[in-house]
Design a protein around this motif. Structure first.
Motif: not given
Length: 419
Positions: A150-161, A198-202, A224-225, A227-236
């Motif tokens: 749920d998008p609300k959970l991703l929003e919450q995760a970004g406040r802690y991570a 979320g990062i842009d809004a913060a 409120p912060r 995900a101040p360290g941004g986001q990343s991804t991985q490709m195999i």
């Protein structure tokens, strides 16, 4: 199951996620058992900050049970491997224990999908919540975002991570449908887009507070912060026939669309009881390394993926991508360091961005000489055919690319034994 046994299984299972690790790590393999203390088990992984500091992180999965059956994944639903699961309280206890002993600086937490995407994300958020709110943990936290949550959970995760990552895993929709048909690329992109918003809004809120400090009883209140360290991804890399040009084009599009901090590349590792259609052997680790080098050219030097690889195919393994580009564009060289634009100086093999800045500053005061390149510790043997200074011009400027390449990639003569 004892906590140490869980840690042995779930730290080893986390080693395939490269989203917080550097390239050139020890060879990864699922064959055989690796304990927590083994360097290839990666119970504690090492990441590097932009200023070069090495940061140690506890890197674990919450569980290696998973509802999905991605063919390339050792933790897939049909895989016959030992399974384990941490409770949030156990991960919190492990993190604090390692942290207090000055063994780690933070936590990297991922997970297989159990019960549902929402439930899994809730469990991971609970770990971060307890660390932040109950134990006032100020170390680094990297959470794996579950795209289907749920998008609300991703929003919450970004406040802690400090950082979130949603792995695309494979560079094309065709690859994902073939090897991971239960995953949706659109859902992954949607999650990445939400994290970006979320990062842009913060960041916008923080800039607004800086311009107009809030009038409140708490003068130290800040936006409120998120995900101040941004986001990343991985490709195999190497799980299918996708070539490096396609991989780099996909990475380039991800950088443009979601302003990622990093795209990580993970060489496919052969897995036990592999499904039909997967490679029998891992690709060369040097291929992964070359992709990181090419990625750095895109992120930092302003190269386009289409420039690095003009047509379909893979990066050369015998030379780095920047040198390969220079050899394929001999008409642009040699570059006069006293006249050229900074961007073109940065394309000279053997000259890094810091050296470019110092050379541009220096030539405001006097002409650049070859000794200045020596003082800057540039790679002299690499750059010699490609530069002109006040007192230096390459004697072999007209040498054809193939002959020059053979010279620059020739193996060094073996040293004579000392008697």
């Amino acid at each position: 199951m004892e906590l140490i046994d869980k840690l042995s299984i779930l730290a080893d299972a986390a080693k395939y996620d490269a989203s917080c690790a550097s390239s050139g790590a020890p060879k990864r393999s699922s064959r055989g058992k690796a304990g927590v203390g083994a360097s290839d088990g990666m119970g504690i992984c090492h990441s590097f900050t932009p200023d070069g500091r090495c940061v140690s992180l506890l890197k674990v999965l919450m569980t290696n049970f998973c509802l999905f059956d991605c063919q390339y994944c050792v933790n897939r639903r049909s895989s016959n491997i030992p399974r384990a699961r941490f409770t949030p309280e156990e991960i919190v206890r492990l993190t604090l224990s390692f942290y207090r002993r000055n063994t780690i600086s933070g936590l990297f937490l991922s997970s297989g999908i159990i019960r549902s995407s929402d439930y899994t994300m809730e469990q991971m958020i609970e770990v971060a919540r307890q660390l932040r709110e109950v134990h006032e943990f100020r170390g680094y936290i990297h959470l794996k975002a579950i795209p289907e949550a749920d998008p609300k959970l991703l929003e919450q995760a970004g406040r802690y991570a400090d950082r979130l990552s949603a792995n695309v895993e494979l560079p094309t929709l065709t690859s994902l449908k073939t090897l991971a048909p239960e995953k949706e690329l659109g859902t992954i992109h949607s999650a990445m887009g939400q994290i970006r918003e979320g990062i842009d809004a913060a960041n916008d809120d923080a800039r607004a507070d800086a311009r107009h400090p809030p009038r409140s009883a708490n003068p130290k209140r800040q936006a409120p912060r998120y995900a101040p360290g941004g986001q990343s991804t991985q490709m195999i890399v190497g799980a299918d026939a996708t070539d490096d040009r396609t991989i780099l084009q996909s990475a380039q599009q991800l950088y443009r669309s979601f302003r990622l901090k990093r795209v990580y590349y993970s060489a496919f590792s052969p897995i036990p009881e592999r499904p039909a259609g997967l490679p029998q052997a891992a690709p060369p680790m040097l291929r992964e390394h070359r992709l990181y080098q090419a990625d750095f050219l895109i992120r930092t030097y302003g190269f386009q993926a289409e420039e690095i690889l003009g047509g379909p195919g893979n990066l050369a393994l015998d030379i780095d991508p920047k040198l390969a580009w220079a050899l394929n564009h001999r008409e642009a060289f040699p570059v006069d360091l006293n006249r050229a634009e900074p961007g073109m100086i940065g394309r000279v093999p053997g000259i890094g961005l810091r050296s470019v800045q110092r050379l541009v500053e220096l030539r405001r005061h006097r002409k650049i000489r070859f000794q200045d390149l020596v003082a800057l510790r540039c790679r002299l043997e690499t750059l010699k055919p490609f530069v002109i200074t006040q007192d230096y011009r390459p004697a072999d400027a007209a040498r054809d690319s193939q002959r020059l390449r053979e010279t620059m990639t020739a193996p060094e003569p073996a040293q004579l034994a000392l008697i």
